[in-house]
Design an enzyme around this catalytic site. Sequence first.
Site, PDB file in Angstrom:
ATOM      1  N   ARG A  36       0.851  -1.187   0.000  1.00 46.38           N
ATOM      2  CA  ARG A  36       0.000   0.000   0.000  1.00 46.38           C
ATOM      3  C   ARG A  36       0.881   1.230   0.000  1.00 46.38           C
ATOM      4  O   ARG A  36       1.880   1.306   0.734  1.00 46.38           O
ATOM      5  CB  ARG A  36      -0.892   0.022   1.247  1.00 46.38           C
ATOM      6  N   HIS A  48      -0.862   0.289 -10.096  1.00 45.47           N
ATOM      7  CA  HIS A  48      -1.562  -0.628  -9.171  1.00 45.47           C
ATOM      8  C   HIS A  48      -2.086  -1.863  -9.926  1.00 45.47           C
ATOM      9  O   HIS A  48      -3.284  -2.169  -9.907  1.00 45.47           O
ATOM     10  CB  HIS A  48      -2.713   0.103  -8.453  1.00 45.47           C
TER      11      HIS A  48
HETATM   12  C1  GLV Z   1      -5.233  -4.784  -4.308  1.00 47.00           C
HETATM   13  O1  GLV Z   1      -4.633  -3.833  -3.972  1.00 47.00           O
HETATM   14  C2  GLV Z   1      -5.833  -5.715  -3.402  1.00 47.00           C
HETATM   15  O2  GLV Z   1      -5.965  -5.422  -2.205  1.00 47.00           O
HETATM   16  O3  GLV Z   1      -6.215  -6.804  -3.866  1.00 47.00           O
END
Ligand code: GLV
Length: 310
Positions: A225, A273
């Site tokens: 994160r 991401h």
């Molecule tokens: C992505 O960030 C997840 O939490 O799967």
Amino acid sequence: MTLLIHAPPSFRPELYRELIAKQAPDIAVRMRNEAGAPEDIVFAAGWNPPDGFWHQFPNLRGITSLGAGVDSLLRDQDIPPNLPIARLVDGQMARMMAEYVVLAVLSHRRGWLEHVRDPAGAGWGVSLARPGNQVLILGLGHLGTSVAQALQPLGFQVSGWVRTPRESPLPEVRLHHGRTGLQEALPHADYLVSLLPLTPETQNLLDHKLLRQAKPGAYLINTGRGQTVVEQDLLDALDSGLLNGACLDVFQTEPLPPEHPFLAHPRVMVTPHISSVTPPDSVVPQIIENYRRALAGEPLLNLIDRARGY
Ligand code: GLV
């Protein structure tokens, strides 16, 4: 009795509806923007709902995150305290994560991008390969274990770090814990891979104090994160040569603002991401199972510990 799906378009929510209709035609599905009585909703699969969202459903018996992390749900201070919350644990997501981290580690180790950008730059036949095979994985859960298992056969020596003491999931992977464990492990790691969940304890954990303890010239990969990293401290560590480079998939603010210094930084690789994205076809069976468990009053699969935050 209805299952509610609250997900942004990038999650392809309609695909969940189609898959659930095929695999469990008895389950009624409603999307977040569809009208209907709030009393019907008994279970939900969600990602990043607005604060206070769940209070409108008086018969809600459980929620599953639509990702491996649950921070997008727990961010809401108003989430009913006794509502069971599950996360997704999925082999395909773990494989994707392992692929991404192996790619990042090997690209750096072999000087891949430098060679590709400028094939003759270092000279024909001159390899920019870097020494160093010690990898420290911060957060050795399901995804971290998969990363460790992928790196080991390639000759990397992997260790892990977790907050609280527990046994290592892999006999050959030494597991460090707590602040002292982190101080012990950091100076040896050529690659620092963060898969930490976002909790009050991990928020801004990777700051200048911690980065200063890293091995000089270490490489950071963050696929956990973004909020676990103090971004200015990371930039300073890169610019002072403390860290050699970073491969970042997650950020304090997503999408990353176009003027963000990471985007133009010569030693930072940025991805949007995508290290591990939820594959609907693979996770729908566990969502269905958890809907049924919630209805039967049974414990959910992959239930999170609200006190720990993951
Ligand atoms: C992505 O960030 C997840 O939490 O799967």
